[in-house]
Scaffold this active site. Structure first.
Site, short mmCIF file in Angstrom:
data_model
loop_
_atom_site.label_atom_id
_atom_site.label_comp_id
_atom_site.label_asym_id
_atom_site.label_seq_id
_atom_site.Cartn_x
_atom_site.Cartn_y
_atom_site.Cartn_z
N ASP A 52 55.79 6.96 10.19
CA ASP A 52 55.27 8.05 11.00
C ASP A 52 53.86 7.77 11.50
O ASP A 52 53.51 8.13 12.63
CB ASP A 52 55.28 9.35 10.20
CG ASP A 52 56.68 9.95 10.07
OD1 ASP A 52 57.60 9.47 10.78
OD2 ASP A 52 56.86 10.90 9.28
N ASP A 153 34.85 23.47 4.31
CA ASP A 153 34.92 22.03 4.60
C ASP A 153 35.41 21.74 6.01
O ASP A 153 35.15 20.67 6.55
CB ASP A 153 35.83 21.33 3.59
CG ASP A 153 35.17 21.19 2.22
OD1 ASP A 153 33.97 21.50 2.10
OD2 ASP A 153 35.86 20.78 1.27
N TYR A 166 49.03 17.08 7.25
CA TYR A 166 47.78 17.55 6.66
C TYR A 166 47.83 19.07 6.45
O TYR A 166 47.40 19.60 5.42
CB TYR A 166 46.63 17.17 7.60
CG TYR A 166 45.24 17.25 7.04
CD1 TYR A 166 44.99 17.50 5.69
CD2 TYR A 166 44.14 17.05 7.87
CE1 TYR A 166 43.70 17.55 5.20
CE2 TYR A 166 42.85 17.10 7.39
CZ TYR A 166 42.63 17.36 6.06
OH TYR A 166 41.34 17.42 5.58
N SER A 169 49.60 20.18 3.30
CA SER A 169 48.85 19.90 2.07
C SER A 169 47.82 20.98 1.77
O SER A 169 47.33 21.07 0.65
CB SER A 169 48.17 18.53 2.16
OG SER A 169 47.09 18.56 3.08
#
Length: 267
Positions: A52, A153, A166, A169
């Protein structure tokens, strides 16, 4: 395959083992009257060989071509959300194409414009993250509404197909790519009396525009992540994200839906 699509370009990271595995595929393609080209600009089928990550790089480095089909081939025995085919079963891939057992799917992409100047396309996600050991402050606008002021963040803006990366997660939702939308997820938000965020991912219609205004408090050199590449751009003021009217056209097996691949990858 449409009759006019006969020029193949192979995108991969060369190594001896992969070169040897690809040689029979090159020959098979030539036997079937395809032409293997050396320059992606001359191709109308771009084949990414790897996984990927390689597929994302192939799409980005060839300019999100609208006149091409993209094909993903796994070089290792691993599940892939963009790669329907395996390099060890190239006969099966060619047979599927010849017998019309494949179809074209269209994946939505997002446009991210930095400081109203440079525009980038993303197939997976765009992220804005602090490069310092301190939080980053971002005013989040939905259309013209100041929705929230984020401190933490960073933020991730994901496409439906990027929702499994991402975004997932960080506990974001997995979204069906048939929905024209994009998703915003937080990275370690700080909530107190001064800063208050939604505290969960939220999904925006493709008709919406998202604007991220980075407060200039010494943390104005964030990392802008575009899929699996990072860009360090000085003096970031604004990042504007919207759903593009362009898509990435890929080839898939008819019996291998998006949710088949999600199940195979995660369950």
């Amino acid at each position: 395959m449409a009759e006019q699509r006969r020029n193949l370009y192979f995108y991969y990271h060369p190594n001896q083992e992969l070169d040897e595995k690809l040689e029979p595929l090159y020959q098979l393609a030539r036997d079937k009257d395809f032409t293997v080209v050396e320059d992606s600009k001359n191709a109308n089928i771009i084949i990414a060989v790897g996984g990927d990550g390689t597929f994302l790089q192939a799409v980005r480095n060839t300019g999100f071509r609208q006149d091409c089909l993209y094909v993903g081939i796994r070089s290792q025995n691993e599940a892939g959300l963009y790669c329907d085919f395996s390099i060890d079963n190239h006969d099966e891939m060619v047979e599927a194409m010849e017998n019309a057992e494949v179809e074209v799917r269209r994946f939505p992409i997002i446009e991210a414009t930095v400081n109203n100047e440079s525009t980038f396309y993303c197939l997976n996600e765009c992220s804005v993250r602090s490069t310092l050991i301190k939080s980053i402050d971002i005013d989040v606008y939905i259309d013209d509404l100041l929705f929230e002021t984020f401190r933490g963040d960073g933020l991730i803006v994901a496409t439906p197909t990027g929702s499994t990366g991402y975004n997932k997660s960080t506990k974001g939702a997995v979204v069906d790519p048939k929905l024209p939308c994009f998703q915003v997820s937080e990275l370690a938000s700080l909530n107190n009396n001064r800063f208050r965020t939604l505290g969960s991912s939220f999904i925006l219609s493709g008709e919406r525009t998202l604007k991220l205004h980075v407060r200039q408090d010494g943390n104005d050199y964030p990392i802008i992540g575009m899929d699996n590449e990072a860009f360090s751009i000085r003096n970031i003021h604004d990042v504007t994200v919207c759903l593009s009217d362009q898509v990435v056209k890929t080839v898939k097996l008819k019996n291998n839906s998006y949710w088949d691949r999600v199940k195979r990858t995660f369950l």
